[in-house]
Each structure stands twice: as structure tokens, then as C-alpha cells.
Design a protein around this motif. Structure first.
Motif, mmCIF file in Angstrom:
data_model
loop_
_atom_site.group_PDB
_atom_site.id
_atom_site.type_symbol
_atom_site.label_atom_id
_atom_site.label_comp_id
_atom_site.label_asym_id
_atom_site.label_seq_id
_atom_site.Cartn_x
_atom_site.Cartn_y
_atom_site.Cartn_z
ATOM 1 N N PHE A 119 0.838 -1.209 0.000
ATOM 2 C CA PHE A 119 0.000 0.000 0.000
ATOM 3 C C PHE A 119 0.867 1.251 0.000
ATOM 4 O O PHE A 119 2.047 1.231 0.367
ATOM 5 C CB PHE A 119 -0.929 -0.001 1.224
ATOM 6 C CG PHE A 119 -0.192 0.037 2.543
ATOM 7 C CD1 PHE A 119 -0.067 1.215 3.253
ATOM 8 C CD2 PHE A 119 0.388 -1.117 3.060
ATOM 9 C CE1 PHE A 119 0.634 1.253 4.459
ATOM 10 C CE2 PHE A 119 1.088 -1.095 4.261
ATOM 11 C CZ PHE A 119 1.203 0.100 4.960
ATOM 12 N N ARG A 121 0.387 5.955 -0.060
ATOM 13 C CA ARG A 121 -0.538 7.079 0.129
ATOM 14 C C ARG A 121 -1.321 7.294 -1.163
ATOM 15 O O ARG A 121 -0.776 7.192 -2.263
ATOM 16 C CB ARG A 121 0.227 8.341 0.490
ATOM 17 C CG ARG A 121 0.730 8.403 1.924
ATOM 18 C CD ARG A 121 1.572 9.653 2.139
ATOM 19 N NE ARG A 121 0.824 10.877 1.866
ATOM 20 C CZ ARG A 121 0.442 11.747 2.798
ATOM 21 N NH1 ARG A 121 0.721 11.509 4.070
ATOM 22 N NH2 ARG A 121 -0.212 12.842 2.474
ATOM 23 N N ALA A 186 1.743 6.352 5.992
ATOM 24 C CA ALA A 186 0.750 7.420 6.158
ATOM 25 C C ALA A 186 1.416 8.778 6.374
ATOM 26 O O ALA A 186 0.913 9.805 5.907
ATOM 27 C CB ALA A 186 -0.168 7.095 7.328
ATOM 28 N N LEU A 226 -5.136 5.966 1.872
ATOM 29 C CA LEU A 226 -4.198 4.948 1.412
ATOM 30 C C LEU A 226 -4.770 4.233 0.202
ATOM 31 O O LEU A 226 -5.981 4.206 -0.003
ATOM 32 C CB LEU A 226 -3.915 3.927 2.525
ATOM 33 C CG LEU A 226 -3.310 4.449 3.824
ATOM 34 C CD1 LEU A 226 -3.171 3.307 4.818
ATOM 35 C CD2 LEU A 226 -1.964 5.111 3.574
#
Length: 300
Positions: A119, A121, A186, A226
Motif C-alpha cells: 500500500f 498514500r 501514512a 491509502l
């Protein structure tokens, strides 16, 4: 809580004094993935059940890394742990008689698999592994199945590059755990990372269970900020293991407690299992032979 425990454990109540003579305390090791305080809070309800059933104090240990739990099991200072498949493989390869798998967490659809999830941003412009060339990729712990072992095999197969820093990725770093990886992505400290989730349910919830769900529930991250960039093949969920040398009645009682936790106390099961679950089911060593082979091959 005491009335609930007493009703649920009526059949084992008479055995408690005998077990208290065999062990003086029961010790639970909790793998990294979130900070120590949250790990303790998530598992306190189960520790209370175990203490009541065995009539001995229960101590919980939150080592800084996965290897701390592995070494505790090997050295006999930890009696129970929920291991990842790779951590179980490492323990088994070091000493095949140290622990025995007894239970595994099941998903809402009855399966007991999960995924490593890559994953980034949502505002980073990164949408796939192809967009990660030359960028910084974060992994949790060398002994984590989803946080390193499986990505280290599947990602190079997808990219054509190795996991060596500066080859395909600009850098490859270890963050120390799943929660640290999620927060680092994040906050923009790294470009992307991997963590674990069952892959079921909605992305905006952090799926039904896993590290993303825990982080979302805790308010550490807004899943809408995300984006998923990669998902592994299905990985067998890691086992709940018990130290083999424990007295048989102790092992039977603790296994029964965990096996019935979802029905007995759904909130506790949610907390221990990192999200929604259909409960736990019996599992044996055979379920992890493939992961053991992969782990052994990667070590050589």
C-alpha cells in the motif's frame, strides 16, 4: 466476567487445583505489530480467562521483535503465542519439538488464509509495483510472513528485480512491525510498505481483520488516504502454538478456552484476532510444511 468464566468452564473447574500444582504461572508471548501497550490491552481479556481457568498468574511478554517471541518459545520462557507462519517455520526449524500448533484464526467465510498487502498514500501517484521503481519500500520484520518472507519471494517475481536496495527499489528498509509500517507510509516517511489483512470486506474499513483494521480502529490511519498497490497470493494464517513440554491438562484447557473464545466473548475474540473472525479451529503441523520449505530455502 467471573460468572461467565465459571459457566463456560464448569467441566474444567475441578482440574484447576491440580494444574496449579503443575505450573506456577502461564506466560503468553505477543508478536510485534503494534506498540507494546496496545498489544497488552488487546490480549488482557484472554489472559484473565486463562488465569481464572488455571488458577495461576498469567504474564504477557511483548518483545521488541518477532525473534524475541521465537527465542522465548525455544528457551521455555513463553508457553503460548500466536505466530505467523514464517515465525512458526523458524521455531520448528530450530527445534521441531519446541512447540505444537493447536488452533488457527478463521475468517468470516470460514477460510484461514490472509494476504500480504502492499500500500501507498493515495496522493502519492503510486498505484502499482511498477510505480515503485527507484522508491523506498518498507517491510516489517525479517521473521514476518506477510511483512517480509512472502513479499521477498513474490515481489521480485513480479518486478523482475531483486530485493537488494538500489536494484529495483531505491531502498528497502525494515520498520520494526506492521503498525510502524502503516504509520510510516501514512506520514510519508517511506513511499510504500506491506502489511497483513484477510482481504475480505471493505478497503475503507481496513478489510475485516488484520493490521490495517487494527490501525483504522485505533484512529492511526484513514484508509481513504491509502491505496492498495499489490496483494500476495493467499497465505495460511499462522497458528496458535503451545510449548510441547506443558502438562497435557494445561494444554487442553488453554486450547478449549481459545477455541471457544468467539462464542463465549465476541468482543474479546475481536480484540485478540485483530478484527472480525468466525472464531478459531484446530490446525496441525502439516498445514505449514510449504511455508517451512520456503523459509528453509530462503535461509540457504
Amino acid at each position: 466476567m467471573k460468572k461467565l468464566i465459571a459457566a463456560a468452564l464448569a467441566t474444567t473447574a475441578l482440574a484447576a487445583p491440580a494444574m496449579a500444582q503443575e505450573i506456577e504461572e502461564f506466560r503468553i508471548g505477543i508478536l510485534g505489530g503494534e506498540n507494546a501497550q496496545d498489544r497488552l490491552a488487546s490480549n488482557q481479556c484472554f489472559a484473565d480467562y486463562v488465569s481464572e481457568a488455571l488458577d495461576v498468574p498469567v504474564r504477557m511478554f511483548t518483545p521488541a521483535d518477532y525473534n524475541g517471541v521465537i527465542q522465548g518459545l525455544l528457551g521455555g520462557s513463553i508457553d503460548l503465542a500466536w505466530l505467523g507462519a514464517s515465525s512458526y517455520a523458524a521455531t520448528y526449524l530450530a527445534d521441531p519439538e519446541a512447540v505444537e500448533p493447536v488452533l488457527v484464526k478463521t475468517n468470516l467465510d470460514g477460510s484461514y488464509g490472509y494476504h500480504s498487502i502492499g500500500f501507498a498514500r493515495a496522493d502519492s501517484g503510486i498505484e502499482s509495483l511498477e510505480d515503485m521503481e527507484g522508491k523506498v519500500f518498507g517491510f516489517g520484520d525479517p521473521n514476518s510472513t506477510s511483512g517480509y518472507l512472502i513479499p521477498s519471494v513474490e515481489i521480485p517475481a513480479a518486478t523482475g528485480g531483486s530485493m537488494e536496495p538500489g536494484d529495483y527499489f531505491g531502498d528497502v528498509v525494515f520498520t520494526g512491525g506492521h503498525e510502524q509500517t502503516i504509520v510510516s507510509v501514512a506520514n510519508g516517511d517511506i513511499d510504500a510498505g506491506v502489511t497483513w489483512a484477510d482481504g475480505l470486506g471493505a478497503w475503507e474499513d481496513g478489510y475485516n481483520s488484520g493490521a490495517l483494521r487494527k490501525a483504522s480502529d485505533a484512529g492511526l490511519v484513514d484508509m481513504n488516504q491509502l491505496v492498495e498497490i499489490w496483494k500476495s497470493e493467499t497465505i495460511p494464517e499462522g497458528p496458535i502454538v503451545l510449548r510441547q513440554a506443558l502438562p497435557e491438562d494445561v494444554k487442553a484447557t488453554v486450547t478449549e478456552l481459545m477455541n471457544g473464545l468467539h462464542e463465549r466473548d465476541p468482543d474479546c475474540a475481536y480484540s485478540v484476532a485483530a478484527g472480525e473472525t468466525a472464531g478459531f479451529m484446530p490446525i496441525g503441523h502439516d498445514a505449514y510444511e510449504t511455508i517451512i520449505e520456503v523459509r528453509q530455502r530462503e535461509m540457504n
